[in-house]
Design a protein around this motif. Structure first.
Motif, PDB file in Angstrom:
ATOM      1  N   GLU A  84       1.039  45.144 -52.922  1.00 16.31           N
ATOM      2  CA  GLU A  84       0.399  44.582 -54.171  1.00 16.31           C
ATOM      3  C   GLU A  84       0.320  42.968 -54.075  1.00 16.31           C
ATOM      4  O   GLU A  84       0.944  42.326 -53.260  1.00 16.31           O
ATOM      5  CB  GLU A  84       1.106  45.157 -55.208  1.00 16.31           C
ATOM      6  CG  GLU A  84       1.083  46.550 -55.369  1.00 16.31           C
ATOM      7  CD  GLU A  84       1.803  47.286 -56.531  1.00 16.31           C
ATOM      8  OE1 GLU A  84       2.798  46.685 -56.971  1.00 16.31           O
ATOM      9  OE2 GLU A  84       1.205  48.366 -57.307  1.00 16.31           O
ATOM     10  N   SER A  85      -0.166  42.388 -55.056  1.00 14.67           N
ATOM     11  CA  SER A  85      -0.228  41.015 -55.106  1.00 14.67           C
ATOM     12  C   SER A  85       1.093  40.371 -54.961  1.00 14.67           C
ATOM     13  O   SER A  85       2.115  40.911 -55.487  1.00 14.67           O
ATOM     14  CB  SER A  85      -0.657  40.702 -56.784  1.00 14.67           C
ATOM     15  OG  SER A  85      -0.459  39.375 -56.796  1.00 14.67           O
ATOM     16  N   LEU A  86       1.065  39.338 -54.222  1.00 13.02           N
ATOM     17  CA  LEU A  86       2.404  38.628 -53.866  1.00 13.02           C
ATOM     18  C   LEU A  86       2.826  37.631 -54.795  1.00 13.02           C
ATOM     19  O   LEU A  86       3.970  37.362 -55.043  1.00 13.02           O
ATOM     20  CB  LEU A  86       2.306  37.790 -52.445  1.00 13.02           C
ATOM     21  CG  LEU A  86       2.693  38.342 -51.060  1.00 13.02           C
ATOM     22  CD1 LEU A  86       2.270  37.633 -50.192  1.00 13.02           C
ATOM     23  CD2 LEU A  86       3.986  38.640 -51.118  1.00 13.02           C
ATOM     24  N   SER A  87       1.982  37.485 -56.015  1.00  9.20           N
ATOM     25  CA  SER A  87       2.169  36.397 -56.972  1.00  9.20           C
ATOM     26  C   SER A  87       3.591  37.047 -57.658  1.00  9.20           C
ATOM     27  O   SER A  87       3.309  37.879 -58.389  1.00  9.20           O
ATOM     28  CB  SER A  87       1.058  36.194 -57.767  1.00  9.20           C
ATOM     29  OG  SER A  87       0.690  37.309 -58.323  1.00  9.20           O
ATOM     30  N   PRO A  88       4.519  36.117 -57.738  1.00  2.67           N
ATOM     31  CA  PRO A  88       5.837  36.649 -58.269  1.00  2.67           C
ATOM     32  C   PRO A  88       5.479  36.782 -59.818  1.00  2.67           C
ATOM     33  O   PRO A  88       4.675  35.860 -60.374  1.00  2.67           O
ATOM     34  CB  PRO A  88       7.011  35.832 -58.121  1.00  2.67           C
ATOM     35  CG  PRO A  88       6.084  34.499 -57.396  1.00  2.67           C
ATOM     36  CD  PRO A  88       4.746  35.042 -57.132  1.00  2.67           C
ATOM     37  N   SER A  89       6.073  37.735 -60.490  1.00  4.50           N
ATOM     38  CA  SER A  89       5.757  37.702 -61.983  1.00  4.50           C
ATOM     39  C   SER A  89       6.966  38.439 -62.834  1.00  4.50           C
ATOM     40  O   SER A  89       8.149  38.844 -62.117  1.00  4.50           O
ATOM     41  CB  SER A  89       4.669  38.558 -62.181  1.00  4.50           C
ATOM     42  OG  SER A  89       4.952  39.918 -61.868  1.00  4.50           O
ATOM     43  N   ILE A  90       7.226  37.891 -63.746  1.00 10.08           N
ATOM     44  CA  ILE A  90       8.270  38.756 -64.905  1.00 10.08           C
ATOM     45  C   ILE A  90       7.739  39.731 -65.495  1.00 10.08           C
ATOM     46  O   ILE A  90       6.800  39.609 -66.246  1.00 10.08           O
ATOM     47  CB  ILE A  90       8.685  37.605 -65.830  1.00 10.08           C
ATOM     48  CG1 ILE A  90       9.301  36.355 -64.879  1.00 10.08           C
ATOM     49  CG2 ILE A  90       9.628  38.049 -66.669  1.00 10.08           C
ATOM     50  CD1 ILE A  90       9.715  35.183 -65.524  1.00 10.08           C
ATOM     51  N   HIS A  91       8.046  40.795 -65.280  1.00  7.96           N
ATOM     52  CA  HIS A  91       7.598  42.157 -65.809  1.00  7.96           C
ATOM     53  C   HIS A  91       7.823  42.076 -67.384  1.00  7.96           C
ATOM     54  O   HIS A  91       8.764  41.767 -67.837  1.00  7.96           O
ATOM     55  CB  HIS A  91       8.179  43.435 -65.250  1.00  7.96           C
ATOM     56  CG  HIS A  91       7.432  44.459 -65.630  1.00  7.96           C
ATOM     57  ND1 HIS A  91       7.424  45.548 -66.582  1.00  7.96           N
ATOM     58  CD2 HIS A  91       6.227  45.175 -64.713  1.00  7.96           C
ATOM     59  CE1 HIS A  91       6.528  46.494 -66.457  1.00  7.96           C
ATOM     60  NE2 HIS A  91       5.868  46.268 -65.504  1.00  7.96           N
TER      61      HIS A  91
END
Lengths: 311, 311, 311
Positions: free
Chosen positions: B98-105
């Motif tokens: 899945e997208s590598l862009s880190p994110s805050i769920h």
């Protein structure tokens, strides 16, 4: 507390393939221990050690072995295997507090790259990451994390707080500290597997970690990457199995025990509690490595003696 | 399963600072174990024990040591450190599903009194309480609880189900039972630390618990309040370190082992699996306290003998 | 970091029922270890071993025993029990970073068939299943799963990641593999119980698992179905207690230890770390079964010797 169901003893005999001795019409509305049985209870005797407990038992019926010499104080269900009959009765008397219809809780977070079978229950706050496949009739309790590349076959039960498919513990030492080895494998879980609360099972480094059909795991167990754990194995709480160890069928291990990595363990091996297996095992049988507990004073003497042998 | 990438062997040599022996133009599209390699695979040999496995190996290329005597059955990458080269290749062949862009769920709950750095990933159902500081490039997996007063330095990876900064186990006995000692300290985690699934690390009573840079922890590990764990230490699964113990750099410990509280352990100590350290250690080296596993019958004799020494 | 509060030493003496020797008007604004104390700090001396540490101590006041011979370098609080006074001071200096008003987080999932008392805190992502009863002043941290038939009495504190009331590990072997025994009992937790992070406590098979009043459990502990754990017991991290074992009051157990199933342990038993109890205990006292750790070389000799006794 759960509501009770009601059956005649004859109905229970039919459902469990056992034989009534006594009154088939006797009403049974709960399954109980010998000590807490009352009128309407059915209980079971699986160990002669508890025979005397029957003296004060108030149960209406008792599951006993074929060999048991019954008297007329109770009604009986005579069984080839009283413990197995107890297991069957537990299913009959199980009370479902809430709707049985399995459901995927709205708070669960499931990757679009994973697939979910029919009749699957996914509890609150479960996370299922990418490349996972959850087959039919799987029940995943609350707060589990199914990380990546995990396949769970049908009829599995996963208790709360489990982490499945996490990174194996793989690092290459270097002059600049440990370099992580990305874990590219998966985790394959067979059919009819039960995994206790707060367990962790890592996915493989390159090939897969495999938990074969019929395995039962108690709580707080760790299984490392690329372990292969054979069919119908049973592992008690707080054990750990290190990486790449291959274990045969019908392995059994008591609590707080472990197996080192890269070993091969044949079928039908039983390991005692608080024991570490450090070598391959080629012979089925019971293996134990418990340091005996003693009073502090006696242990101190034994301990000094053991250390003397090492000098 | 993950899609494959494709490289020439020459490209891989360049990326891993190794030397090709054979065909640099050979196409490599996956990293594999020796046993499961096929055409297009690159694999690695780090242990002479597995030399004979090459006989049936289908890989297109093999990572070997500089000393390895190559033949012309395969192409090779010759490396100063084949295991480290394997680690580097694992990063190259890692497939990001899945997208590598880190994110805050969106389901994560984060105190307004805490700060989050850049490029931080916070998974589903993570809780971060007050007075926490999460630095850049930290990855926190699903279902973790970061309770209070926790500082996580840059480039750390926290696996699912971890509890960091929980109350230390501190109580004063009194005539009315145990009186809780409120835990007023914090937990400081250094850079490049990896913490396995379902670990617990308590914050300090007054001063801080400290996990230094480069530490790697496997799953289900407990670290008590005010422990100081030195740089580049590596601890296997299901270990426990008791309160206020101070451990030097490069500590290593096998699974199911422990260290008692209020001890001092020098740098470069290695502890075997299923071993308890009960005293300070001032000498670097290997320490082991495994009770040997035997057949049940033999163990019973050894056990009686050991107890006799305590009488 | 937490803000500090400020008190006079006289106020603290009054609050902790201790006696000032020195300046009652001295301002105290934090509680500290001896080593990290500075002007405004109060610290405590509970072990003569640390007496020399006072030489460089910068604290404004020190909690000492009644017998301590004070000098005029410091102000003192003289106490019958300095460690208990420290516990009381920890409550006074505890800083509440966020509102104290207990609350049920909106992300918590609570069965309609369960009841929640007054002044109960339920953290984010907690799951509470059916037939549970959470009494007044209970605090349940984030990511806990309270599965089924669990009663938690007043004033309990449950740390993150705990699984309470999960299925006991009960299976009947059969020709077709293990048959699950449905777990129809409950889990009863007494008053003033504290349960550490990532613990698991199973509910009973038929009768209840019981954790009595005043018990304190550290992290990552497993307690199996139908265990009865007596009042004011204290268990360190990573222990496991197997099914149906009945343990008296004031039981204490060091980390990584265990008790086998179906045992009876009397009151006032203390078990060392990394020890397995395999038999009933009828005599109060200290029991230890640690295999001594040695250098690898010495251990190898001791190990061979032990195995020789089994031949």
């Amino acid at each position: 507390m759960p509501k009770h169901k009601s059956f005649t003893l004859g109905e229970l005999a039919k459902a469990t393939n056992t034989e009534v001795v006594g009154n088939s019409d006797c009403h049974i509305n709960n399954l109980s221990t010998i000590d807490n049985a009352s009128e309407g209870s059915i209980t079971f005797l699986t160990n002669k050690k508890y025979l005397h407990s029957l003296d004060n038992c108030m149960a209406s019926a008792i599951v006993v072995s074929k060999e048991f010499k019954e008297d007329n104080r109770f009604n009986f269900l005579k069984s080839e295997d009283p413990y197995l009959t107890y297991a069957k009765l537990s299913k009959i008397f199980k009370y479902e507090e809430e709707s049985l219809s399995p459901s995927i809780h709205e708070s669960a977070v499931i990757s679009e790259l994973s697939s979910i079978g029919n009749n699957v229950h996914i509890g609150p706050n479960v996370f299922i990451g990418p490349n996972c496949s959850i087959k039919d009739n799987v029940f995943i309790h609350a707060n589990c994390s199914i990380v990546k590349n995990v396949s769970i076959s049908s009829n599995c039960l996963i208790h709360p707080g489990c982490v499945l498919g996490s990174d194996g513990f793989g690092f290459a030492p270097s002059q600049n500290g440990y370099v992580k080895i990305e874990q590219l494998g998966g985790l394959k879980i067979g059919k009819n597997v039960e995994i206790g609360a707060n367990c962790s099972i890592d996915r493989g480094a390159l090939d897969d970690t495999e938990i074969k059909d019929g395995v039962i795991l108690d709580n707080l167990i760790h299984i490392a990457h690329n372990v292969i754990l054979g069919e119908d194995s049973a592992i008690a709480a707080s054990c750990a199995i290190a990486g790449s160890t291959k274990i045969g069928k019908n392995f059994r291990m008591g609590g707080l025990s472990g197996v080192l990595g890269h070993l091969e363990i044949c079928d039908d091996v039983s390991v005692g509690a608080h024991t570490l297996i450090t070598k391959d095992i080629q012979e089925p049988g019971d293996y134990v490595g418990i340091m005996p507990a003693q009073s502090h004073k006696n242990w101190a003497k034994s301990s000094v003696f053991i250390k003397k042998q090492g000098k």
